[in-house]
Design a protein around this motif. Structure first.
Motif, short mmCIF file in Angstrom:
data_model
loop_
_atom_site.label_atom_id
_atom_site.label_comp_id
_atom_site.label_asym_id
_atom_site.label_seq_id
_atom_site.Cartn_x
_atom_site.Cartn_y
_atom_site.Cartn_z
N MET A 62 0.84 -1.20 0.00
CA MET A 62 0.00 0.00 0.00
C MET A 62 0.88 1.25 0.00
SD MET A 62 -2.91 1.20 2.76
CE MET A 62 -3.97 -0.17 2.31
N ASP A 63 0.45 2.24 -0.76
CA ASP A 63 1.20 3.50 -0.79
C ASP A 63 1.16 4.18 0.56
OD1 ASP A 63 1.69 3.09 -3.44
OD2 ASP A 63 -0.04 4.28 -4.11
N GLN A 64 2.17 5.00 0.82
CA GLN A 64 2.24 5.76 2.06
C GLN A 64 1.72 7.18 1.82
OE1 GLN A 64 3.23 4.49 5.11
NE2 GLN A 64 3.11 2.58 3.95
N TYR A 65 0.90 7.67 2.72
CA TYR A 65 0.33 9.00 2.60
C TYR A 65 0.63 9.79 3.86
CZ TYR A 65 -2.35 6.24 -0.71
OH TYR A 65 -2.72 5.38 -1.70
N ASN A 66 0.76 11.09 3.71
CA ASN A 66 1.00 11.96 4.85
C ASN A 66 -0.33 12.44 5.40
OD1 ASN A 66 2.01 13.66 6.70
ND2 ASN A 66 3.13 14.98 5.27
N PHE A 67 -0.55 12.19 6.67
CA PHE A 67 -1.86 12.46 7.26
C PHE A 67 -1.69 13.15 8.60
CE2 PHE A 67 -5.67 11.40 9.64
CZ PHE A 67 -6.66 11.53 8.69
N SER A 68 -2.52 14.14 8.91
CA SER A 68 -2.40 14.85 10.18
C SER A 68 -3.75 15.38 10.63
CB SER A 68 -1.42 16.02 10.04
OG SER A 68 -1.40 16.77 11.22
N PHE A 69 -3.89 15.52 11.96
CA PHE A 69 -5.08 16.12 12.54
C PHE A 69 -4.78 17.53 13.04
CE2 PHE A 69 -5.81 11.58 13.06
CZ PHE A 69 -7.11 11.47 12.62
N TYR A 82 -2.29 14.61 2.49
CA TYR A 82 -1.70 14.65 1.17
C TYR A 82 -2.02 13.36 0.44
CZ TYR A 82 1.12 18.76 2.31
OH TYR A 82 1.54 20.03 2.64
N LEU A 83 -2.51 13.47 -0.80
CA LEU A 83 -2.85 12.31 -1.61
C LEU A 83 -2.12 12.39 -2.94
CD1 LEU A 83 -6.73 12.39 -1.09
CD2 LEU A 83 -5.08 11.06 0.23
N SER A 84 -1.67 11.26 -3.45
CA SER A 84 -0.98 11.27 -4.75
C SER A 84 -1.96 11.54 -5.89
CB SER A 84 -0.24 9.96 -4.99
OG SER A 84 -1.14 8.87 -4.94
N SER A 142 -0.86 23.60 -5.21
CA SER A 142 -0.59 24.84 -4.48
C SER A 142 0.40 24.60 -3.34
CB SER A 142 -1.89 25.43 -3.93
OG SER A 142 -2.52 24.53 -3.05
N ASN A 143 0.99 23.40 -3.25
CA ASN A 143 1.98 23.11 -2.23
C ASN A 143 3.26 22.64 -2.90
OD1 ASN A 143 1.81 20.00 -2.42
ND2 ASN A 143 -0.32 20.57 -2.01
N GLU A 144 4.32 22.56 -2.14
CA GLU A 144 5.63 22.24 -2.71
C GLU A 144 5.69 20.85 -3.31
OE1 GLU A 144 8.87 21.56 0.10
OE2 GLU A 144 7.43 21.86 1.73
N TYR A 145 4.77 19.96 -2.92
CA TYR A 145 4.77 18.60 -3.45
C TYR A 145 3.96 18.49 -4.74
CZ TYR A 145 6.27 17.91 1.36
OH TYR A 145 6.92 18.00 2.55
N ARG A 146 3.19 19.52 -5.07
CA ARG A 146 2.37 19.57 -6.28
C ARG A 146 1.39 18.41 -6.35
NH1 ARG A 146 2.66 24.43 -8.17
NH2 ARG A 146 2.29 23.76 -10.32
#
Length: 247
Positions: free
Chosen positions: A1-8, A187-189, A161-165
């Motif tokens: 599974m892909d890794q995603y950046n997630f935060s609350f 963040y989602l790919s 609109s973010n550095e990761y595009r």
């Protein structure tokens, strides 16, 4: 599974009927207060997550939302870092005139100078300390967090609109005084139905764990993948379209 950046922990403001950036609404007579004593601690936290939980709890007790401004993992000989600020820190920077993202909006930011620095402990950076860079808040604290409701949530995503595009999914709740507060960002790919289900299901599991009321109304833009994900994760919620997208 892909890794995603997630935060609350991130902060976001929702569109209003005020054009572009506006003052944060505080009276000019309010001079602020120093909260250095409240956030000072000699404790060495076992993990970064425990440190963040402590900061967010102290912030909530004093009427402030503290968010992560900058964060970096260990790299070579450099220890990881974590910079925390008030959610009202900095100033809103609207897109250039005529930009495709130009919209009627409002911001809570008022350049609050409050800043903390998480200090990773050598040699492996697993344990963390906390340093006060500046403990001053230039705005009044929130009187109470008790009016925060999760019955109505708003979902939106930004594009390139973010550095990761890559897409940044945001979900906020609405208080009884019509103010917004952040629930999650992710963040989602890409915005496939599967990835949206992952993000919203993570939110749902977190809400159940915390004993929060699941949303009865979800506001979003019209995207078939997102609508499908909402229907699976929050099947009993009523969906309505955001008026900005309708217009």
């Amino acid at each position: 599974m892909d890794q995603y950046n997630f935060s609350f922990s991130d902060s976001w403001s929702v569109g209003n009927d005020v054009a572009n950036d506006v003052p944060c609404g505080e009276s000019n007579s309010y001079v602020g207060r120093d909260y250095t004593a409240e956030f000072t601690t000699d404790q060495i936290f076992e993990t970064r997550a425990i440190m963040l939980d402590w900061v967010w709890r102290v912030g909530k007790e004093n009427g402030f939302v503290i968010v992560i401004s900058k964060s970096a993992s260990i790299k070579g000989n450099k220890m990881p870092k974590c910079i925390l600020i008030c959610e009202r820190g900095g100033l809103y920077k609207p897109p250039p005139e005529g930009h495709s993202m130009q919209r009627i909006t409002r911001t809570k930011k008022c350049d609050c100078p409050f800043k903390l620095r998480g200090v990773a402990q050598p040699p492996d950076g697993v344990m963390w300390g906390l340093k006060i860079v500046r403990g001053f808040h230039n705005h009044e604290p929130t009187e109470s967090f008790k009016d925060m409701s999760t019955r109505q949530v708003i979902i939106d995503a930004t594009y390139k609109s973010n550095e990761y595009r890559i897409p940044l999914l945001k979900v906020v709740g609405i208080t009884s005084t019509m103010k917004t507060y952040s629930l999650i960002f992710a963040y989602l790919s890409n915005e496939t139905k599967e990835q949206l289900i992952w993000a919203l299901d993570t939110l749902k599991r977190w809400m159940v764990e915390k004993g929060a009321v699941l949303p009865s109304v979800v506001v979003s833009y019209r995207d078939l993948a997102l609508l499908g994900a909402i229907g699976i994760c929050f099947p009993f919620a009523q969906h309505i379209l955001c008026i900005w997208h309708i217009n």
